[in-house]
Scaffold this active site. Structure first.
Site, PDB file in Angstrom:
ATOM      1  N   ASP A  20     -40.040   7.974  18.008  1.00 19.39           N
ATOM      2  CA  ASP A  20     -41.381   7.574  18.470  1.00 19.39           C
ATOM      3  C   ASP A  20     -42.164   6.810  17.412  1.00 19.39           C
ATOM      4  O   ASP A  20     -43.387   6.835  17.388  1.00 19.39           O
ATOM      5  CB  ASP A  20     -42.214   8.803  18.909  1.00 19.39           C
ATOM      6  CG  ASP A  20     -41.442   9.714  19.836  1.00 19.39           C
ATOM      7  OD1 ASP A  20     -40.798   9.192  20.757  1.00 19.39           O
ATOM      8  OD2 ASP A  20     -41.456  10.954  19.633  1.00 19.39           O
ATOM      9  N   GLY A  22     -42.394   3.707  17.167  1.00 16.05           N
ATOM     10  CA  GLY A  22     -42.856   2.400  17.656  1.00 16.05           C
ATOM     11  C   GLY A  22     -41.760   1.346  17.495  1.00 16.05           C
ATOM     12  O   GLY A  22     -42.053   0.152  17.373  1.00 16.05           O
ATOM     13  N   LYS A  23     -40.504   1.800  17.510  1.00 19.05           N
ATOM     14  CA  LYS A  23     -39.375   0.859  17.384  1.00 19.05           C
ATOM     15  C   LYS A  23     -39.382  -0.154  18.516  1.00 19.05           C
ATOM     16  O   LYS A  23     -39.049  -1.318  18.325  1.00 19.05           O
ATOM     17  CB  LYS A  23     -38.034   1.609  17.413  1.00 19.05           C
ATOM     18  CG  LYS A  23     -37.841   2.559  16.262  1.00 19.05           C
ATOM     19  CD  LYS A  23     -36.571   3.353  16.434  1.00 19.05           C
ATOM     20  CE  LYS A  23     -36.574   4.283  17.628  1.00 19.05           C
ATOM     21  NZ  LYS A  23     -37.524   5.400  17.556  1.00 19.05           N
ATOM     22  N   LYS A  25     -41.777  -1.594  20.058  1.00 20.05           N
ATOM     23  CA  LYS A  25     -42.656  -2.744  19.801  1.00 20.05           C
ATOM     24  C   LYS A  25     -42.049  -3.667  18.741  1.00 20.05           C
ATOM     25  O   LYS A  25     -42.097  -4.890  18.880  1.00 20.05           O
ATOM     26  CB  LYS A  25     -44.046  -2.247  19.367  1.00 20.05           C
ATOM     27  CG  LYS A  25     -44.769  -3.277  18.539  1.00 20.05           C
ATOM     28  CD  LYS A  25     -46.213  -3.458  18.837  1.00 20.05           C
ATOM     29  CE  LYS A  25     -46.722  -4.638  18.017  1.00 20.05           C
ATOM     30  NZ  LYS A  25     -48.133  -4.559  17.725  1.00 20.05           N
ATOM     31  N   GLY A  47     -37.313   6.900  24.852  1.00 20.13           N
ATOM     32  CA  GLY A  47     -38.209   6.149  25.722  1.00 20.13           C
ATOM     33  C   GLY A  47     -39.027   5.199  24.892  1.00 20.13           C
ATOM     34  O   GLY A  47     -39.815   5.621  24.063  1.00 20.13           O
ATOM     35  N   HIS A  48     -38.798   3.914  25.054  1.00 18.52           N
ATOM     36  CA  HIS A  48     -39.617   2.947  24.339  1.00 18.52           C
ATOM     37  C   HIS A  48     -40.719   2.467  25.269  1.00 18.52           C
ATOM     38  O   HIS A  48     -40.467   2.135  26.411  1.00 18.52           O
ATOM     39  CB  HIS A  48     -38.803   1.706  23.971  1.00 18.52           C
ATOM     40  CG  HIS A  48     -37.773   1.961  22.920  1.00 18.52           C
ATOM     41  ND1 HIS A  48     -38.023   2.673  21.789  1.00 18.52           N
ATOM     42  CD2 HIS A  48     -36.490   1.552  22.829  1.00 18.52           C
ATOM     43  CE1 HIS A  48     -36.936   2.708  21.046  1.00 18.52           C
ATOM     44  NE2 HIS A  48     -35.986   2.045  21.661  1.00 18.52           N
ATOM     45  N   ARG A 149     -12.993  15.087  23.815  1.00 13.40           N
ATOM     46  CA  ARG A 149     -11.961  14.219  24.402  1.00 13.40           C
ATOM     47  C   ARG A 149     -11.745  14.483  25.889  1.00 13.40           C
ATOM     48  O   ARG A 149     -10.644  14.417  26.392  1.00 13.40           O
ATOM     49  CB  ARG A 149     -10.651  14.329  23.603  1.00 13.40           C
ATOM     50  CG  ARG A 149     -10.822  13.715  22.225  1.00 13.40           C
ATOM     51  CD  ARG A 149      -9.786  14.149  21.275  1.00 13.40           C
ATOM     52  NE  ARG A 149      -9.889  15.564  20.995  1.00 13.40           N
ATOM     53  CZ  ARG A 149      -9.104  16.210  20.148  1.00 13.40           C
ATOM     54  NH1 ARG A 149      -8.149  15.562  19.528  1.00 13.40           N
ATOM     55  NH2 ARG A 149      -9.272  17.489  19.932  1.00 13.40           N
ATOM     56  N   GLN A 230     -34.357   7.364  18.785  1.00 13.59           N
ATOM     57  CA  GLN A 230     -34.785   8.507  17.970  1.00 13.59           C
ATOM     58  C   GLN A 230     -34.982   8.078  16.515  1.00 13.59           C
ATOM     59  O   GLN A 230     -35.271   6.929  16.266  1.00 13.59           O
ATOM     60  CB  GLN A 230     -33.790   9.677  18.086  1.00 13.59           C
ATOM     61  CG  GLN A 230     -33.762  10.319  19.454  1.00 13.59           C
ATOM     62  CD  GLN A 230     -32.641   9.803  20.333  1.00 13.59           C
ATOM     63  OE1 GLN A 230     -31.617   9.372  19.847  1.00 13.59           O
ATOM     64  NE2 GLN A 230     -32.837   9.851  21.622  1.00 13.59           N
ATOM     65  N   GLY A 308     -43.598  13.233  28.481  1.00 10.89           N
ATOM     66  CA  GLY A 308     -45.032  13.513  28.464  1.00 10.89           C
ATOM     67  C   GLY A 308     -45.405  14.671  27.547  1.00 10.89           C
ATOM     68  O   GLY A 308     -46.553  15.088  27.489  1.00 10.89           O
ATOM     69  N   ASP A 339     -53.524   1.125  12.606  1.00 11.13           N
ATOM     70  CA  ASP A 339     -54.862   1.151  13.222  1.00 11.13           C
ATOM     71  C   ASP A 339     -55.292   2.552  13.646  1.00 11.13           C
ATOM     72  O   ASP A 339     -56.491   2.826  13.748  1.00 11.13           O
ATOM     73  CB  ASP A 339     -54.879   0.226  14.452  1.00 11.13           C
ATOM     74  CG  ASP A 339     -53.783   0.595  15.451  1.00 11.13           C
ATOM     75  OD1 ASP A 339     -52.595   0.478  15.081  1.00 11.13           O
ATOM     76  OD2 ASP A 339     -54.105   1.036  16.573  1.00 11.13           O
TER      77      ASP A 339
HETATM   78  P1  GDP Z   1     -40.397   4.234  20.065  1.00 11.98           P
HETATM   79  O1  GDP Z   1     -39.559   5.138  20.888  1.00 11.98           O
HETATM   80  O2  GDP Z   1     -40.089   4.337  18.612  1.00 11.98           O
HETATM   81  O3  GDP Z   1     -40.425   2.821  20.558  1.00 11.98           O
HETATM   82  O4  GDP Z   1     -41.879   4.738  20.187  1.00 11.98           O
HETATM   83  P2  GDP Z   1     -42.746   5.057  21.502  1.00 11.98           P
HETATM   84  O5  GDP Z   1     -42.538   4.025  22.520  1.00 11.98           O
HETATM   85  O6  GDP Z   1     -42.616   6.477  21.874  1.00 11.98           O
HETATM   86  O7  GDP Z   1     -44.176   4.968  20.876  1.00 11.98           O
HETATM   87  C1  GDP Z   1     -44.728   3.851  20.621  1.00 11.98           C
HETATM   88  C2  GDP Z   1     -46.097   3.867  21.268  1.00 11.98           C
HETATM   89  O8  GDP Z   1     -47.007   3.449  20.336  1.00 11.98           O
HETATM   90  C3  GDP Z   1     -46.188   2.891  22.422  1.00 11.98           C
HETATM   91  O9  GDP Z   1     -47.125   3.334  23.358  1.00 11.98           O
HETATM   92  C4  GDP Z   1     -46.656   1.634  21.739  1.00 11.98           C
HETATM   93  O10 GDP Z   1     -47.352   0.742  22.574  1.00 11.98           O
HETATM   94  C5  GDP Z   1     -47.563   2.219  20.704  1.00 11.98           C
HETATM   95  N1  GDP Z   1     -47.633   1.434  19.488  1.00 11.98           N
HETATM   96  C6  GDP Z   1     -46.629   0.769  18.843  1.00 11.98           C
HETATM   97  N2  GDP Z   1     -47.112   0.174  17.748  1.00 11.98           N
HETATM   98  C7  GDP Z   1     -48.424   0.472  17.705  1.00 11.98           C
HETATM   99  C8  GDP Z   1     -49.481   0.173  16.782  1.00 11.98           C
HETATM  100  O11 GDP Z   1     -49.286  -0.493  15.774  1.00 11.98           O
HETATM  101  N3  GDP Z   1     -50.705   0.689  17.063  1.00 11.98           N
HETATM  102  C9  GDP Z   1     -50.962   1.435  18.159  1.00 11.98           C
HETATM  103  N4  GDP Z   1     -52.188   1.890  18.359  1.00 11.98           N
HETATM  104  N5  GDP Z   1     -49.994   1.748  19.043  1.00 11.98           N
HETATM  105  C10 GDP Z   1     -48.762   1.267  18.807  1.00 11.98           C
END
Ligand code: GDP
Length: 431
Positions: A20, A22-23, A25, A47-48, A149, A230, A308, A339
Site C-alpha cells: 500500500d 502507492g506503487k 500511482k 489492490g492498486h 507440485r 505488496q 476496506g 502531502d
Molecule cells: P499500492 O497498492 O502500493 O498501489 O497502494 P494503494 O493503491 O493501496 O494506495 C495508494 C493510495 O494512495 C491510492 O488511493 C492513491 O491514489 C493514493 N496515493 C498515491 N500517492 C499518493 C500521494 O502522493 N498522496 C496522496 N494523498 N495519496 C496518494
C-alpha cells in the site's frame, strides 16, 4: 511528462514497507515512458488504486499500465491467476472504455487460483492458532499447491480433458482437506468452479511466454517495468514471517517471476510512503498511539483497496527502509504521500529499535521480538503548508526538503521521485 527522457531497459518497482505504498500511482506515472508493464508475483489480494482525471480505478491483477493506451501488460509466471476475478477486471475496464485488444498477456507458466483455493484459505485461517490476517482470497493455498507440485498452470488449459481431470483432482483434495463441505458449500463450490472452468477458452488466446516477450522487448531497446505487489516486509523470506504473503515480493523475484535473468534488470525503484502503514496482523514497530493513528488514517485515507480494512499507521521506519534498500538492491526511492504530513507540527522517523540488549539498527528475523521493541525516534520540524502543487524539489517548503534529505540519508538510496497527491500530475521527478 513532456521533455522527460523515456525510461529504457528494465526497471523493477518494489514496495519497501508492508504494501500500500502507492506503487500503483508510481507505475502509472512511469508507464507513460515504457512499452511493457508486467506483474511478477501475488494475486488478486493486491489492490492498486489509480486516479486518472476524475476517474478512480482499482486494479487487482492487471498492471496499472493498462490505463495508458497502447501499452502491453503482462502477468508473469510468478503470479497466481484468479480466472474469475481477472475477467471481471477485464470486463470492468472495457465497460469504462479502456481498449484491451492485443494488450494483455498471461504467462503459460502462471498457476491458476481456483475457487477451491478460497475454501482452503478459510479452513486454514479458521484452524490457525495465530491468525495471519489473510485476505481470504485463496492466494496462500494456490502458492502451496504450486510448491507442492499439484498446481494447475495456464499451459494445462490447452488440453481440455486433462484440465478437467486436474480440476477434479484438485476438488477432491480440497474436499478432503476441508473435512467435508456440507451440501450448501459443496453446491456453491460446484457453481463457482463451473464459472471458472468456462473461462478456459477466453484465457487461451492470451497465453504467452512472458520471459520471451520481455527479453525481446528489451532487445528492441524498449522500456519495461516489472511491478511488484505488496511490500518488502511482507516478503516470504525477508518480511515479518509468518505475518507475510505467500510469495517473494522483493526485486530478485521479478526476474524469476517473469522469466528473465537478474542481469537484465537495470534499475530497482523502491516505493516508500512518507510514513508507515500495515494492514493485517503482525508487528508494526513505529505504530502511533491510538489518537494519532486515527488522525493519520483519516488524513491518508488508509483503508485497504481490496478489503476496506483499516490500516494501522506509524512513523517512517528507517530500519525497515535500510533493510529494503539492501534486500532489493535499490538504485533509487520514490517517496509517496508526502502531502499527508502537510498539517503536522512535527514529524518523526525511527532510526533504530530499542531493545533490552541495546539499540538494534538492522531489521531482525525475530518477528516476535519485533513486537517488543521501542522505536528510537528522531523528530524534525513539520512544514505546516501544502505540498500538493510542488513539481520540483525547489517548490517544496524547506522543512519538507529537510525531511526528504533525512529519509534519503537513512534509507541509503537516492530519492528519484516524490508524490504529493493522488493525481498523475502531482509528482516530482528528481533527475
Ligand atoms: P499500492 O497498492 O502500493 O498501489 O497502494 P494503494 O493503491 O493501496 O494506495 C495508494 C493510495 O494512495 C491510492 O488511493 C492513491 O491514489 C493514493 N496515493 C498515491 N500517492 C499518493 C500521494 O502522493 N498522496 C496522496 N494523498 N495519496 C496518494
Amino acid at each position: 511528462m513532456a521533455g522527460r527522457a523515456r525510461t529504457r531497459g528494465c526497471t523493477v518497482i518494489v514496495g519497501c514497507q508492508w504494501g500500500d505504498e502507492g506503487k500503483g500511482k508510481i507505475v502509472d506515472v512511469l508507464a507513460e515512458e515504457v512499452d511493457v508493464v508486467a506483474r511478477y508475483q501475488g494475486g488478486a489480494n493486491a489492490g492498486h488504486t489509480v486516479h486518472v482525471g476524475e476517474k478512480e480505478f482499482i486494479l487487482h491483477q492487471i498492471p496499472s499500465g493498462i490505463l495508458h493506451p497502447g501499452k502491453r501488460c503482462l502477468l508473469g509466471n510468478g503470479v497466481v491467476l484468479d480466472l474469475v476475478q481477472f475477467f471481471e477486471e477485464v470486463d470492468a475496464l472495457q465497460a469504462r472504455g479502456v481498449d484491451l485488444e492485443g494488450r494483455v498477456g498471461v504467462s503459460r507458466r502462471a498457476h491458476l487460483l481456483l475457487p477451491y483455493h478460497r475454501v482452503l484459505d478459510r479452513v486454514a485461517e479458521e484452524a490457525a492458532e495465530e491468525k495471519i490476517g489473510t485476505t481470504g482470497r485463496g492466494i496462500g493455498p494456490a502458492y502451496e499447491d504450486k510448491a507442492g507440485r499439484r498446481g494447475i498452470r495456464v499451459a494445462d488449459l490447452t488440453d481440455e480433458r486433462r484440465f478437467g481431470e486436474l480440476v477434479e483432482r484438485g476438488m477432491d483434495r480440497a474436499r478432503a482437506r476441508a473435512g467435508g463441505l456440507g451440501a450448501e458449500a459443496e453446491a456453491a463450490l460446484e457453481r463457482a468452479m463451473a464459472e471458472a472452468v468456462a473461462l478456459r477458452e477466453r484465457l487461451l488466446p492470451l497465453a504467452v511466454d512472458t520471459g520471451v516477450e520481455v527479453e525481446s522487448a528489451l532487445d528492441r531497446g524498449e522500456g519495461v517495468l516489472l511491478e511488484g505487489a505488496q511490500g518488502t516486509a511482507l516478503d516470504l523470506d525477508h518480511g515479518t514471517y509468518p505475518y507475510v504473503t505467500s510469495s517473494n515480493t522483493t526485486a530478485a523475484a521479478a526476474a524469476t517471476g517473469i522469466g528473465v535473468g537478474p542481469t537484465r534488470i537495470s534499475e530497482v525503484l523502491g516505493v516508500v510512503k512518507a510514513y508507515t502503514t500495515r494492514v493485517g496482523n503482525g508487528p508494526l514497530p513505529t505504530a502511533f498511539d491510538p489518537e494519532m493513528d486515527e488522525r493519520m488514517r483519516a488524513l491518508g485515507g488508509e483503508f485497504g483497496a481490496t478489503t476496506g480494512r483499516p490500516r494501522r499507521c506509524g512513523w517512517f521506519d528507517a530500519v525497515l527502509a535500510r533493510h529494503a534498500a539492501r534486500v532489493n538492491g535499490l538504485t533509487g526511492i520514490a517517496v509517496t504521500k508526502l502531502d499527508v504530513l502537510d498539517t503536522l507540527a512535527e514529524v518523526s522517523v525511527a532510526t533504530a529499535y530499542r531493545t533490552p540488549q541495546g539499540e538494534m539498527t538492522e531489521f531482525p528475523a525475530d518477528t516476535f521480538g519485533l513486537d517488543r521493541v521501542e522505536p528510537v525516534l528522531e523528530t524534525l520540524p513539520g512544514w505546516e503548508s501544502s505540498t500538493g502543487a510542488a513539481r520540483s524539489l525547489d517548490d517544496l517548503p524547506p522543512n519538507a526538503r529537510r525531511y526528504l534529505d533525512r529519509v534519503e540519508e537513512l534509507a541509503g538510496a537516492p530519492v528519484r521521485m516524490v508524490s504529493v497527491g493522488t493525481k498523475r500530475s502531482q509528482i516530482i521527478h528528481v533527475e
